[in-house]
Design an enzyme around this catalytic site. Sequence first.
Site, PDB file in Angstrom:
ATOM      1  N   PHE A   1     -12.002  14.101  -3.496  1.00 37.93           N
ATOM      2  CA  PHE A   1     -11.190  14.693  -2.442  1.00 37.93           C
ATOM      3  C   PHE A   1      -9.874  15.244  -2.986  1.00 37.93           C
ATOM      4  O   PHE A   1      -9.268  16.131  -2.395  1.00 37.93           O
ATOM      5  CB  PHE A   1     -10.842  13.647  -1.370  1.00 37.93           C
ATOM      6  N   SER A   2      -9.430  14.705  -4.098  1.00 34.89           N
ATOM      7  CA  SER A   2      -8.098  14.984  -4.614  1.00 34.89           C
ATOM      8  C   SER A   2      -7.893  16.455  -4.946  1.00 34.89           C
ATOM      9  O   SER A   2      -8.793  17.137  -5.464  1.00 34.89           O
ATOM     10  CB  SER A   2      -7.835  14.140  -5.867  1.00 34.89           C
TER      11      SER A   2
ATOM     12  N   PRO B   1     -13.125   5.592  -3.296  1.00 35.05           N
ATOM     13  CA  PRO B   1     -12.765   6.498  -4.396  1.00 35.05           C
ATOM     14  C   PRO B   1     -12.361   7.884  -3.901  1.00 35.05           C
ATOM     15  O   PRO B   1     -13.018   8.461  -3.032  1.00 35.05           O
ATOM     16  CB  PRO B   1     -14.053   6.563  -5.220  1.00 35.05           C
ATOM     17  N   CYS B   2     -11.277   8.396  -4.466  1.00 34.61           N
ATOM     18  CA  CYS B   2     -10.667   9.618  -3.933  1.00 34.61           C
ATOM     19  C   CYS B   2     -10.778  10.818  -4.859  1.00 34.61           C
ATOM     20  O   CYS B   2     -10.370  11.919  -4.494  1.00 34.61           O
ATOM     21  CB  CYS B   2      -9.190   9.359  -3.642  1.00 34.61           C
ATOM     22  N   GLN B   3     -11.347  10.645  -6.055  1.00 33.77           N
ATOM     23  CA  GLN B   3     -11.302  11.721  -7.037  1.00 33.77           C
ATOM     24  C   GLN B   3     -11.929  13.017  -6.539  1.00 33.77           C
ATOM     25  O   GLN B   3     -11.453  14.111  -6.858  1.00 33.77           O
ATOM     26  CB  GLN B   3     -11.999  11.277  -8.337  1.00 33.77           C
TER      27      GLN B   3
END
Length: 198
Positions: A79-80, A75-77
Amino acid sequence: MKKINLLDLFSGIGGFHLGLSQAGFKVNSFYSEIDKYALKTYKHNFKNSTYVGSVTNIQRDKLPKKINAITFGSPCQDFSLAGKRKGLDGDRSSLISEAINFISEFKPDFFIWENVKGTFSSNNRQDFAAILQAFANIGGYRIEWQLLNTSWFLPQNRERIYLVGYTPKKGRGQIFPIGDYSKKDNVLQVKHLSLIHI
């Protein structure tokens, strides 16, 4: 065609499975995902695959003794650049530690991680450094990464970090960069990517 057992974490609809198949591997996949629509699509696309539960509750009795590859687009949220930038302190992005634990336990021949460009700058660049250190601490892997953009191949601007770890005995040399972008004619000259063998 080489057969591999793939542990496909945060599998989505199976992009890594498809890519490895197109690269010439016969993929026997064991996939982990929680989105019900992604799960249905994955099983539809890869009918012989085996669902093994969520990444925090893998059904180990369904896994083979040997895992050749682990892939994960964690999951990248957090880091985004579009998110709250909690980085590794976020509930979702911290799940990368689960994947790192599986790599440490199963010692696959190679692993591939994909994530957003913002991972480079998250928490003043400390998050990416910590992730690299965690991979290095496993030991025995050569680790390479590159920021790629789908606009090199498709009419879409989508930058993503791709990181590959592989055991030296299984690699055929340097993987990245996979291509040279020619400013003169706006064409990406893509090198051959079949650089990992089993």
